[in-house]
Write an enzyme that holds these catalytic residues in place. Structure first.
Site, PDB file in Angstrom:
ATOM      1  N   ASN A  43     102.138  32.725  -7.310  1.00 47.09           N
ATOM      2  CA  ASN A  43     102.551  31.325  -7.209  1.00 47.09           C
ATOM      3  C   ASN A  43     102.351  30.960  -5.731  1.00 47.09           C
ATOM      4  OD1 ASN A  43     103.885  28.875  -7.135  1.00 47.09           O
ATOM      5  ND2 ASN A  43     105.574  29.548  -8.441  1.00 47.09           N
ATOM      6  N   ASN A  55     109.889  22.917  -8.914  1.00 49.06           N
ATOM      7  CA  ASN A  55     109.992  22.529 -10.335  1.00 49.06           C
ATOM      8  C   ASN A  55     111.339  23.067 -10.781  1.00 49.06           C
ATOM      9  OD1 ASN A  55     107.086  21.840 -11.842  1.00 49.06           O
ATOM     10  ND2 ASN A  55     106.854  23.007  -9.957  1.00 49.06           N
ATOM     11  N   GLU A  62     108.842  33.274 -14.542  1.00 46.78           N
ATOM     12  CA  GLU A  62     107.960  33.475 -13.375  1.00 46.78           C
ATOM     13  C   GLU A  62     107.690  34.959 -13.126  1.00 46.78           C
ATOM     14  OE1 GLU A  62     108.013  31.030  -9.881  1.00 46.78           O
ATOM     15  OE2 GLU A  62     109.624  29.843 -10.744  1.00 46.78           O
ATOM     16  N   LYS A  78     104.671  32.890  -3.123  1.00 46.44           N
ATOM     17  CA  LYS A  78     106.124  32.831  -3.369  1.00 46.44           C
ATOM     18  C   LYS A  78     106.751  34.223  -3.427  1.00 46.44           C
ATOM     19  CE  LYS A  78     109.289  30.497  -6.637  1.00 46.44           C
ATOM     20  NZ  LYS A  78     109.287  29.565  -7.781  1.00 46.44           N
ATOM     21  N   CYS A 105     109.865  26.489  -3.879  1.00 47.80           N
ATOM     22  CA  CYS A 105     110.946  26.281  -4.848  1.00 47.80           C
ATOM     23  C   CYS A 105     112.154  27.194  -4.648  1.00 47.80           C
ATOM     24  CB  CYS A 105     110.410  26.367  -6.273  1.00 47.80           C
ATOM     25  SG  CYS A 105     111.600  25.670  -7.446  1.00 47.80           S
ATOM     26  N   GLU A 145     105.145  22.271  -5.990  1.00 46.34           N
ATOM     27  CA  GLU A 145     104.812  23.615  -6.512  1.00 46.34           C
ATOM     28  C   GLU A 145     103.996  23.446  -7.803  1.00 46.34           C
ATOM     29  OE1 GLU A 145     108.146  25.407  -8.586  1.00 46.34           O
ATOM     30  OE2 GLU A 145     107.485  27.433  -8.099  1.00 46.34           O
TER      31      GLU A 145
END
Ligand code: CDT
Length: 315
Positions: A111, A198, A147, A128, A173, A47
């Site tokens: 993302n 991550n 995020e 994402k 993720c 990611e």
């Protein structure tokens, strides 16, 4: 005819804030070549592979924020990776921060991860869906997880792509912790899920959590997702101490039986490889998890009707 794909996961050590795209791409190309030498035809990178994990910081300067985003892929800086992969006949999965101006005239930031096949063609994109953390900084924390501040919730659902002899899916993720992710992919016959992560080794907001649980939950979620949907899961971490925050490694390749068949040993740049029989999960999908025969969707309504848990009233 056996359907075997030799696949690699390329874990990355930390990426420094001041590391340029050119430097990062050089690291990725080194691992791409290592994977190719070990006969892999597909490589999964993490990611946000092109930059440091910037959502750990509160950034207000728009120019600085934008410096972590790609406005085109491939760009001049990332093209050497695409060219070398095509030259070697290796497909790959790459996570990055995506920025574009939409048809609505607004700037959008996601993302994102893409899959490129062994002919160099971009065959699929995923944005994402499960964005962890917060939009606003949390007080008194050693680092943030913002995020929700920097990305919109993905708008492409959980697509699968028929490519390289299999049905391929992508998630990113935090998505790997949610059974819904795998089931939506599983309902489209997914055979191999690629994902990057991550993950800080400790969660400062969950102070009661013992340190060993981070890695346990990481693998637990992915092994369950693999088994319950009869799919391979290829998981690539960005690991080690990145800008003062320790990220767990544990990158791995998980068979449709739920077993880990290869796992990274270090917290640096490292390639692991496994031979993936794309029919390995067939018996699982045809027996214990034969969805068609056994799922009872008339009892699953709450899953899409309700977001948060609601307990019955206390007596
Ligand atoms: N990148 C990412 O999604 N990481 C999250 C950590 C969440 S801690 C607030 C993860 O689920 O691994």
């Amino acid at each position: 005819m056996p359907r075997t794909l030799i696949a690699a996961v390329a874990q990355m050590g930390p990426v420094a804030r001041n590391e340029s795209r050119v430097q990062v791409v050089e690291r990725l190309i080194v691992m791409l070549r290592q994977a190719h030498e070990r006969c892999a035809s597909l490589v999964v990178f993490p990611e946000l592979a092109l930059t440091t994990f910037f959502p750990r910081w509160v950034l207000d300067n728009r120019e600085e924020i934008d410096s972590f985003f790609e406005t085109e892929v491939p760009s001049n800086e990332t093209r050497p990776l695409f060219d070398e992969a095509k030259n070697l006949g290796v497909g790959f999965h790459l996570g990055y921060a995506e920025k574009f101006i939409g048809e609505d005239g607004k700037t959008h930031r996601f993302n994102t991860a893409i899959m490129i096949d062994d002919n160099g063609k971009i065959v699929g994109k995923y944005r994402k869906v499960h964005l962890p953390g917060h939009a606003e900084p949390q007080p008194n924390q050693p680092h943030q997880h913002l995020e929700k501040r920097y990305f919109e919730v993905g708008n492409l659902g959980f697509p699968v792509f028929r490519s390289m002899g299999g049905v391929m899916g992508v998630c990113i993720c935090n998505d790997r912790r949610w059974p819904e992710t795998y089931r939506v992919l599983g309902l489209q016959g997914v055979e191999l899920v690629m994902l990057g992560y991550n993950t800080p080794s400790t969660n400062p907001l969950a102070k009661a959590e013992a340190p060993h649980l981070g890695m346990f939950h990481n693998h637990l979620s992915m092994q369950a997702g693999a088994y319950q949907n009869g799919t391979w899961v290829l998981a690539s971490a960005k690991a080690g101490v990145e800008e003062g925050v320790h990220h767990m490694g544990g990158s791995c390749i998980i068979a449709p039986t739920g077993e880990i068949v290869a796992q990274a040993l270090t917290e640096g740049d490292e390639v692991i490889v496994a031979e993936c029989d794309m029919d390995r999960g067939k018996y699982i999908r045809e027996t214990i998890f034969n969805f068609d025969a056994h799922r009872r969707i008339e009892h699953y309504g709450l899953i899409t009707e309700r977001t948060g848990a609601v307990s019955p009233p206390k007596k």
